[in-house]
Design a protein around this motif. Structure first.
Motif, mmCIF file in Angstrom:
data_model
loop_
_atom_site.group_PDB
_atom_site.id
_atom_site.type_symbol
_atom_site.label_atom_id
_atom_site.label_comp_id
_atom_site.label_asym_id
_atom_site.label_seq_id
_atom_site.Cartn_x
_atom_site.Cartn_y
_atom_site.Cartn_z
ATOM 1 N N HIS A 277 53.751 36.239 51.435
ATOM 2 C CA HIS A 277 54.567 36.988 50.471
ATOM 3 C C HIS A 277 53.986 36.940 49.057
ATOM 4 O O HIS A 277 54.733 36.980 48.081
ATOM 5 C CB HIS A 277 56.024 36.506 50.477
ATOM 6 C CG HIS A 277 56.662 36.607 51.819
ATOM 7 N ND1 HIS A 277 57.277 37.751 52.257
ATOM 8 C CD2 HIS A 277 56.748 35.719 52.836
ATOM 9 C CE1 HIS A 277 57.723 37.562 53.489
ATOM 10 N NE2 HIS A 277 57.409 36.341 53.861
ATOM 11 N N LYS A 278 52.679 36.857 48.952
ATOM 12 C CA LYS A 278 51.982 36.866 47.661
ATOM 13 C C LYS A 278 51.145 38.141 47.570
ATOM 14 O O LYS A 278 49.935 38.101 47.387
ATOM 15 C CB LYS A 278 51.084 35.634 47.514
ATOM 16 C CG LYS A 278 51.797 34.320 47.668
ATOM 17 C CD LYS A 278 52.628 34.010 46.452
ATOM 18 C CE LYS A 278 53.233 32.623 46.591
ATOM 19 N NZ LYS A 278 54.383 32.433 45.761
ATOM 20 N N ILE A 279 51.816 39.273 47.721
ATOM 21 C CA ILE A 279 51.102 40.552 47.790
ATOM 22 C C ILE A 279 50.387 40.874 46.481
ATOM 23 O O ILE A 279 49.317 41.478 46.494
ATOM 24 C CB ILE A 279 52.029 41.712 48.249
ATOM 25 C CG1 ILE A 279 51.212 42.954 48.612
ATOM 26 C CG2 ILE A 279 53.085 42.020 47.212
ATOM 27 C CD1 ILE A 279 50.216 42.756 49.718
ATOM 28 N N ASP A 280 50.952 40.459 45.352
ATOM 29 C CA ASP A 280 50.271 40.716 44.080
ATOM 30 C C ASP A 280 48.923 39.999 44.029
ATOM 31 O O ASP A 280 47.934 40.550 43.545
ATOM 32 C CB ASP A 280 51.154 40.318 42.898
ATOM 33 C CG ASP A 280 52.386 41.215 42.782
ATOM 34 O OD1 ASP A 280 52.335 42.380 43.226
ATOM 35 O OD2 ASP A 280 53.403 40.741 42.250
ATOM 36 N N LYS A 281 48.870 38.778 44.547
ATOM 37 C CA LYS A 281 47.608 38.032 44.608
ATOM 38 C C LYS A 281 46.652 38.716 45.584
ATOM 39 O O LYS A 281 45.451 38.807 45.324
ATOM 40 C CB LYS A 281 47.856 36.580 45.030
ATOM 41 C CG LYS A 281 46.599 35.735 45.106
ATOM 42 C CD LYS A 281 45.934 35.576 43.754
ATOM 43 C CE LYS A 281 44.694 34.709 43.827
ATOM 44 N NZ LYS A 281 43.991 34.627 42.550
ATOM 45 N N ALA A 282 47.178 39.232 46.695
ATOM 46 C CA ALA A 282 46.344 39.941 47.673
ATOM 47 C C ALA A 282 45.702 41.170 47.033
ATOM 48 O O ALA A 282 44.511 41.439 47.231
ATOM 49 C CB ALA A 282 47.175 40.340 48.890
ATOM 50 N N ILE A 283 46.484 41.897 46.254
ATOM 51 C CA ILE A 283 45.968 43.106 45.583
ATOM 52 C C ILE A 283 44.940 42.712 44.527
ATOM 53 O O ILE A 283 43.917 43.390 44.361
ATOM 54 C CB ILE A 283 47.136 43.930 45.009
ATOM 55 C CG1 ILE A 283 47.955 44.506 46.177
ATOM 56 C CG2 ILE A 283 46.633 45.032 44.092
ATOM 57 C CD1 ILE A 283 49.299 45.073 45.779
ATOM 58 N N GLU A 284 45.177 41.611 43.852
ATOM 59 C CA GLU A 284 44.213 41.087 42.875
ATOM 60 C C GLU A 284 42.889 40.756 43.564
ATOM 61 O O GLU A 284 41.805 41.045 43.046
ATOM 62 C CB GLU A 284 44.818 39.845 42.227
ATOM 63 C CG GLU A 284 43.994 39.188 41.166
ATOM 64 C CD GLU A 284 44.663 37.913 40.656
ATOM 65 O OE1 GLU A 284 43.982 36.866 40.620
ATOM 66 O OE2 GLU A 284 45.860 37.961 40.303
ATOM 67 N N LEU A 285 42.975 40.149 44.740
ATOM 68 C CA LEU A 285 41.765 39.814 45.507
ATOM 69 C C LEU A 285 41.029 41.069 45.971
ATOM 70 O O LEU A 285 39.797 41.086 46.007
ATOM 71 C CB LEU A 285 42.123 38.922 46.693
ATOM 72 C CG LEU A 285 42.524 37.500 46.329
ATOM 73 C CD1 LEU A 285 43.218 36.811 47.499
ATOM 74 C CD2 LEU A 285 41.305 36.694 45.877
ATOM 75 N N LEU A 286 41.781 42.116 46.317
ATOM 76 C CA LEU A 286 41.154 43.391 46.685
ATOM 77 C C LEU A 286 40.328 43.908 45.512
ATOM 78 O O LEU A 286 39.168 44.306 45.689
ATOM 79 C CB LEU A 286 42.212 44.421 47.096
ATOM 80 C CG LEU A 286 41.697 45.846 47.313
ATOM 81 C CD1 LEU A 286 40.791 45.924 48.545
ATOM 82 C CD2 LEU A 286 42.853 46.826 47.434
ATOM 83 N N ALA A 287 40.914 43.899 44.320
ATOM 84 C CA ALA A 287 40.201 44.369 43.130
ATOM 85 C C ALA A 287 38.968 43.513 42.852
ATOM 86 O O ALA A 287 37.897 44.038 42.518
ATOM 87 C CB ALA A 287 41.144 44.364 41.926
ATOM 88 N N GLU A 288 39.111 42.193 43.026
ATOM 89 C CA GLU A 288 37.988 41.279 42.814
ATOM 90 C C GLU A 288 36.862 41.566 43.793
ATOM 91 O O GLU A 288 35.691 41.619 43.423
ATOM 92 C CB GLU A 288 38.481 39.839 42.978
ATOM 93 C CG GLU A 288 37.443 38.780 42.750
ATOM 94 C CD GLU A 288 38.001 37.383 42.963
ATOM 95 O OE1 GLU A 288 37.351 36.588 43.686
ATOM 96 O OE2 GLU A 288 39.077 37.069 42.415
ATOM 97 N N MET A 289 37.231 41.770 45.042
ATOM 98 C CA MET A 289 36.227 42.029 46.071
ATOM 99 C C MET A 289 35.479 43.329 45.782
ATOM 100 O O MET A 289 34.257 43.406 45.899
ATOM 101 C CB MET A 289 36.906 41.978 47.440
ATOM 102 C CG MET A 289 36.858 43.133 48.323
ATOM 103 S SD MET A 289 37.848 42.885 49.828
ATOM 104 C CE MET A 289 36.617 43.259 51.038
ATOM 105 N N GLN A 290 36.206 44.356 45.350
ATOM 106 C CA GLN A 290 35.574 45.633 45.034
ATOM 107 C C GLN A 290 34.703 45.520 43.786
ATOM 108 O O GLN A 290 33.641 46.145 43.709
ATOM 109 C CB GLN A 290 36.638 46.713 44.864
ATOM 110 C CG GLN A 290 37.311 47.065 46.181
ATOM 111 C CD GLN A 290 38.505 47.993 46.017
ATOM 112 O OE1 GLN A 290 39.320 47.821 45.116
ATOM 113 N NE2 GLN A 290 38.611 48.967 46.896
ATOM 114 N N ALA A 291 35.137 44.713 42.826
ATOM 115 C CA ALA A 291 34.389 44.545 41.581
ATOM 116 C C ALA A 291 33.012 43.918 41.814
ATOM 117 O O ALA A 291 32.077 44.183 41.061
ATOM 118 C CB ALA A 291 35.186 43.707 40.588
ATOM 119 N N ILE A 292 32.886 43.092 42.857
ATOM 120 C CA ILE A 292 31.581 42.481 43.140
ATOM 121 C C ILE A 292 30.789 43.276 44.175
ATOM 122 O O ILE A 292 29.764 42.816 44.659
ATOM 123 C CB ILE A 292 31.719 41.004 43.548
ATOM 124 C CG1 ILE A 292 32.518 40.839 44.845
ATOM 125 C CG2 ILE A 292 32.307 40.180 42.428
ATOM 126 C CD1 ILE A 292 32.481 39.427 45.413
#
Length: 161
Positions: free
Chosen positions: A85-100
């Protein structure tokens, strides 16, 4: 390594990672080499043991050691965050993964849509589902089920694509 990984998963399934993490703290021995196989399983065990914070701490630790996370490792962590239930963190990780420069795959989007379902974030589920489609990722039955369930939990009985 296999024994330690099996032990971590067993404690995770029992929802009690404390004996495992206590032993690691006491001995300093994890018996896990930082690699694409061990860390996704350890993230999953942390999620099952309800110590998602530990999984996120492990990411910082392994990145501090110069280990570069791959797309499957990010997806495993995104999945653990969604289930926790930490979807905001999951979305943050998606952005991080795409950024690299890592490309999310179908499983990444399934984990995100499913996480939105668990967190009752209907609009975000629809947005991520559509984003996956725009990227040419063909959603499967699990993706559709997660989106339908998210809409149902959000009080919307229909899904418009």
């Amino acid at each position: 390594m296999l024994l330690s990984l099996t032990t971590a998963n067993a404690f995770g399934k029992l929802h009690d990672m404390e004996p495992y993490t206590r032993n690691v703290a006491k001995t300093g021995v994890r018996c896990l080499e930082p690699n694409a196989i061990s860390y996704p399983d350890l993230f999953s065990a942390c999620e099952k043991g309800h110590i998602l914070v530990k999984a996120i701490e492990l990411v910082a630790e392994i990145q501090g050691k110069g280990v570069i996370l791959d797309a499957s490792t990010y997806t495993a962590l995104i999945s653990a965050c969604g289930k926790g239930h930490k979807i905001d963190k999951a979305i943050e990780l998606l952005a991080e993964m795409q950024a690299i420069g890592l490309e999310p795959n179908v499983l990444t989007y399934v984990a995100l849509v499913s996480g939105c379902e668990k967190s009752h974030k209907v609009e975000k589920a629809r947005e991520l589902f559509a984003e996956g489609q725009r990227r040419g990722l063909i959603p499967g039955l699990i993706s559709y089920n997660s989106l339908i369930n998210a809409c149902g939990k959000g009080g919307r009985g229909t899904v418009s694509m």
